[in-house]
Write a protein that holds these residues in place. Structure first.
Motif, PDB file in Angstrom:
ATOM      1  N   TYR A   1     -13.690  -3.947 -43.701  1.00 17.66           N
ATOM      2  CA  TYR A   1     -14.884  -4.703 -43.325  1.00 17.66           C
ATOM      3  C   TYR A   1     -14.937  -4.892 -41.817  1.00 17.66           C
ATOM      4  CZ  TYR A   1     -17.893  -8.879 -43.111  1.00 17.66           C
ATOM      5  OH  TYR A   1     -18.875  -9.786 -42.830  1.00 17.66           O
TER       6      TYR A   1
ATOM      7  N   GLU B   1     -23.757  -2.884 -41.408  1.00 19.02           N
ATOM      8  CA  GLU B   1     -22.748  -3.935 -41.356  1.00 19.02           C
ATOM      9  C   GLU B   1     -21.628  -3.545 -40.394  1.00 19.02           C
ATOM     10  OE1 GLU B   1     -22.100  -6.997 -42.195  1.00 19.02           O
ATOM     11  OE2 GLU B   1     -20.103  -6.695 -41.334  1.00 19.02           O
TER      12      GLU B   1
ATOM     13  N   TYR C   1     -20.061  -6.578 -48.671  1.00 22.23           N
ATOM     14  CA  TYR C   1     -19.782  -5.265 -48.097  1.00 22.23           C
ATOM     15  C   TYR C   1     -19.021  -4.413 -49.112  1.00 22.23           C
ATOM     16  CZ  TYR C   1     -17.356  -1.761 -45.369  1.00 22.23           C
ATOM     17  OH  TYR C   1     -16.840  -0.574 -44.923  1.00 22.23           O
TER      18      TYR C   1
ATOM     19  N   PHE D   1     -21.404  -3.095 -51.469  1.00 24.33           N
ATOM     20  CA  PHE D   1     -22.242  -2.034 -50.892  1.00 24.33           C
ATOM     21  C   PHE D   1     -21.552  -0.683 -50.993  1.00 24.33           C
ATOM     22  CE2 PHE D   1     -24.924  -4.758 -47.744  1.00 24.33           C
ATOM     23  CZ  PHE D   1     -25.653  -5.224 -48.818  1.00 24.33           C
ATOM     24  N   PHE D   2     -20.276  -0.618 -50.550  1.00 26.75           N
ATOM     25  CA  PHE D   2     -19.676   0.726 -50.547  1.00 26.75           C
ATOM     26  C   PHE D   2     -19.367   1.208 -51.959  1.00 26.75           C
ATOM     27  CE2 PHE D   2     -15.474  -1.487 -49.651  1.00 26.75           C
ATOM     28  CZ  PHE D   2     -14.780  -0.999 -50.741  1.00 26.75           C
TER      29      PHE D   2
ATOM     30  N   LEU E   1     -24.419  -0.462 -45.437  1.00 27.48           N
ATOM     31  CA  LEU E   1     -23.007  -0.632 -45.085  1.00 27.48           C
ATOM     32  C   LEU E   1     -22.740  -0.110 -43.678  1.00 27.48           C
ATOM     33  CD1 LEU E   1     -20.732   1.939 -45.368  1.00 27.48           C
ATOM     34  CD2 LEU E   1     -21.589   1.847 -47.681  1.00 27.48           C
TER      35      LEU E   1
END
Lengths: 274, 570
Positions: free
Chosen positions: B464, B68, B82, B85-86, B65
């Motif tokens: 994001y 990204e 994303y 991911f977090f 992340l």
């Protein structure tokens, strides 16, 4: 309960041998020094576990307190749909089973094996009776559509329903036929009065099902624990020196009983402050 | 005793446990002996392996992340991924790594030893809790395969009710993991109450044990509330009971109250063990009785109690009455008192101590430094007017990473390096450990200091994409995460290398007066050959005999020399 008077962390006398060579009673686990230490540890463990159970139910009681404070009228109206007779019978059944559980501990302490078995069996039978009564209550609620959340007003056992159709003692009243519109229930409650239940009553039945459902799960767990204790007792594994599982099983059963003692008045007997 | 000849309960203990005087690592061999072991030391090591894997997995998601966010717009993945991911980073790190890390791994191993017990009170429950942990982890991680959850680790309603992803498997996993946590806590409470060896009074109990005890109290009292919260969330998704749905008369803010009633105390489940380790490190490497032992012990309990009263500070902007926010704000400030007691007592212990700059001590100093930053920035967030500006920004992210990573993870690494020789019987390479520390320390600060800055300038968390003015900070933060990763790999390599190439460790490699160093390295199956009878506290360097404080390195060196000469001759 037990005749355990040594200080909790007494451990063994200084200088005692802690190998496995010397004679230990067979029930004493290797990492404990004395039976008293083992008993105290087990009992404290069960008490701590009971604390966790109380906190888990505490969350639900907290939710109950919030919604009842927000909507006392709805709780008053909705509680008339619970069967007070069945609830009271269940209360008596559980209280009696707590007595027999306590008597089972007493007879285990005295080494009366057959008596212990008998008391345990009565306790388990009471638990079964509780579940049977609960089953009839649940079935009645489900038939009437007195259900939580989205299911409120949707009786599962009665096919498609028209506006104003009577289902048992219950009548659905739609303010508007638009889909997703909240459903009012017009129904005859346990004392024969016609009541109009607002859609918000789903919250009461949500609480009813979640709280009694979780409690019912605990009844089943408690029954299984007592059955396990019963098997051990029949095998003759207890004695006046070692009866910890009977003691702890009964302790757990008292918790199950106690939770119901709070659930019964809060759900069945709420009423409204004047 | 009455005629009870059928073995019951632990009756088979004698077969399951070998010779109590044998080295616990080699007393029994084979994978099978590990999988069914009731030995708290082996269970601790199995937990250590499991949480390390979880830490690695959570770390990979963190790196992804951060990558990204390296540049604006899409860098490697789309916004949906994303979000996952977090969420996975947070959920794995919190539920699978930090909460069990110190208590279940190091606590399991050292708590019984430090109170002179042969094992925890309920060894089978201990093993059971490990398997529950594995089951919970498996259930939680199936959500990755089934469309990973994207709500953030807090599962706030209505996201968690409306999202199409597998919230149920993740929350049910967390529910199961909670049981594992409860059982560990229950075991520790009972062990501390009933299993202390003669002479280990409450006043003499090591601060690590005090910390574990305070943590266990929180685990036992808070986790059941998480259980019921997650259960209600599952009911909400399954049956639509509507407790958290305003359409049905419920209240989404209630979920936040329930959630944080557990999860704020859970923050103390995470940090109190870190503090507990730090007290041990500071005393050992300052060669000095810890300053204010009683005060530090009580401050752990103080944190445990206060932790239950401040959950509302997560909801300052979620809709609460002004009076409630003021009350929660005031209570939040109280947390600074026990935290301050600890930090000042540690500093006072170091003062005029004879400090040894071993790698665990470096971590201990980093802990004080980073925890102080993390703690003080917590006061910013507890201030109502400031919180309105800072809430849900990177400032919050940086704050809790300074406490959780800069506090707990740093202490965990320090504790691992400190106890590694005792656990494995092998000494790691101190030089490599220190290099690893430098990378970890620099990498950590670069990663999160930049987040403080962009947070205070209004960069919202969990976004994001971001505005151009935040780009340098995000770049710095991402580069910092790489440095941090390098440091962690070096440290992991150092520890693993010790297993194969490390020198044999003596009984007391650091020359500590602590109880756990009085037994063999690695400990025997029963922890002590005879139940120890303690006549001094674990930090009484002035009362410890020279034999107790001797490191034993001389003998190891003599052994190594003898082995070398024998090799030359042979």
């Amino acid at each position: 309960m037990a005749n355990v008077s040594e200080p909790v962390h007494a451990g063994a006398a200084p200088g005692a041998d802690h190998g496995h060579d010397h004679a230990h009673p067979s029930f004493l686990q290797h990492h404990f020094d004395t039976p008293a230490q083992q008993f105290n540890a087990s009992k404290l463990g069960m008490w701590v576990f009971i604390v966790t159970e109380i906190l888990m139910f505490g969350g639900l009681f907290c939710a109950y307190a919030i919604w009842r404070a927000l909507d006392p009228d709805v709780f008053d109206q909705a509680h008339h749909f619970l069967d007070k007779i069945m609830g009271a019978s269940n209360t008596i059944v559980l209280l009696f089973s707590s007595l027999t559980a306590a008597l089972a501990v007493r007879s285990a302490q005295l080494g009366k094996k057959n008596q212990t078995s008998a008391y345990l069996i009565v306790t388990i039978l009471c638990a079964c009776a509780f579940l049977v009564i609960k089953f009839f209550e649940y079935r009645h609620k489900i038939e009437l559509g007195l259900l939580p959340g989205h299911c409120f007003g949707h009786p599962w056992f009665s096919g498609s329903i028209q506006k104003g159709e009577t289902i048992g003692t219950c009548l659905r009243v739609h303010a508007d036929q638009a889909p997703g519109n909240p459903t009012w229930l017009k129904a005859i409650d346990q004392s024969g009065h016609v009541q109009l239940l607002p859609p918000r009553a789903n919250m009461f039945f949500g609480l009813y099902f979640v709280m009694t459902g979780l409690h019912g799960l605990h009844v089943i767990i408690g029954m299984s624990v007592l059955a396990w204790v019963l098997v051990k007792n029949i095998r003759g594994q207890f004695s006046p020196e070692y009866f910890t599982p009977v003691d702890l099983g009964a302790l757990y059963w008292h918790l199950v009983d106690l939770v119901w003692i709070y659930l019964f008045p809060l759900l069945y007997l709420v009423g409204k402050p004047e | 005793m009455a005629a009870v000849d059928i073995p019951i309960a632990g009756g088979h203990a004698d077969d399951a446990h070998g010779d109590p005087h044998a080295n616990y690592l080699t007393a029994k061999r084979g994978i099978g002996s590990w999988l069914v072991t009731l030995d708290h030391k082996r269970i601790g090591l199995m937990y250590l392996a499991a949480v390390s894997i979880a830490f690695f997995a959570g770390g990979v998601f963190a790196l992804l992340l951060r990558l990204e966010l390296f540049s604006r717009g899409r860098t490697i993945v789309d916004a949906e991924t994303y979000n996952r991911f977090f969420t996975l980073h947070g959920a794995i790190m919190v539920f699978l790594f930090i909460i069990p890390s110190i208590p279940a791994a190091l606590g399991n191993f050292f708590l019984p030893i430090m109170i002179g017990a042969k094992d925890v009170a309920f060894p089978r429950l201990n093993l059971f809790s490990y398997y529950i942990y594995l089951a919970g982890a498996t259930i939680a991680l199936t959500s990755i395969v089934m469309g990973a959850v994207d709500t953030g680790w807090t599962f706030y309603t209505p996201y968690s009710v409306q999202t199409a992803n597998s919230v149920i498997s993740m929350t049910f996993g967390a529910f199961v993991l909670g049981f594992s946590s409860i059982l560990t806590g229950l075991n520790f409470i009972v062990t501390v109450h009933t299993m202390r060896a003669p002479g280990i009074t409450w006043g003499r109990m090591p601060l690590f044990v005090w910390g574990m005890y305070a943590t266990a109290l929180i685990q036992v009292l808070a986790t059941p509330v998480l259980a019921i919260t997650l259960l209600l969330l599952i009911c909400e998704r399954f049956f639509g009971i509507g407790f958290f749905d305003p359409k049905l008369g419920g209240d989404p803010v209630l979920f936040q109250h329930f959630f944080w009633f557990y999860s704020h105390p859970a923050v103390y489940i995470m940090i109190v063990p870190g503090m507990a380790i730090n007290s041990e490190l500071i005393a050992t490497f300052s060669r000095r009785a810890i300053f204010g032992q009683f005060a530090i012990a009580m401050s752990s309990l103080g944190l445990a109690i206060l932790g239950f009263l401040v959950w509302g500070h997560h909801l300052f902007v979620a809709g609460m009455s002004e009076f409630a926010t003021m009350l929660f704000s005031a209570l939040t400030f109280l947390v600074a008192i026990p935290s301050g007691v600890k930090v000042f007592n540690w500093t006072a212990t170091i003062y005029k101590g004879s400090i040894v700059w071993a790698s665990p001590m470096l971590y201990a100093m980093a802990f004080i430094f980073l925890f102080t930053i993390g703690g003080l920035t917590g006061l910013f967030l507890g201030t109502l007017s400031v919180d309105v500006h800072l809430t849900d920004t990177y400032f919050v992210v940086a704050h809790f990473h300074y406490v959780m990573m800069g506090g707990t993870v740093i202490a965990f690494l320090g504790g691992l390096l400190y106890w590694w020789p005792k656990m494995t019987g092998k000494m790691h390479d101190e030089f490599k450990a220190k290099i690893g520390f430098v990378f970890v320390f620099i990498g950590f600060n670069v990663t999160f200091m930049s987040q403080f800055i962009m947070g205070s300038r209004g960069m919202p968390r969990r976004y994001y994409d971001y505005l151009p003015q935040f780009e340098p900070f995000h770049k710095a933060s991402t580069i910092g995460s790489w440095i941090l990763a390098v440091g962690l790999f070096i440290t992991a390599y150092t520890l693993l290398e010790a297993l194969w190439k490390g020198r044999k460790a003596p009984r007391n490699p650091w020359g500590s007066a602590g109880y756990e160093w009085m037994t063999d390295t690695p400990p025997c199956l029963a922890n002590f050959h005879e139940t120890p009878i303690l006549t001094r506290g674990p930090y009484d360097y002035h009362l410890a005999t020279p034999e107790e404080l001797a490191t034993g390195w001389d003998e190891i060196e003599a052994e190594e020399k003898a082995a070398k000469t024998a090799e030359k001759k042979g």
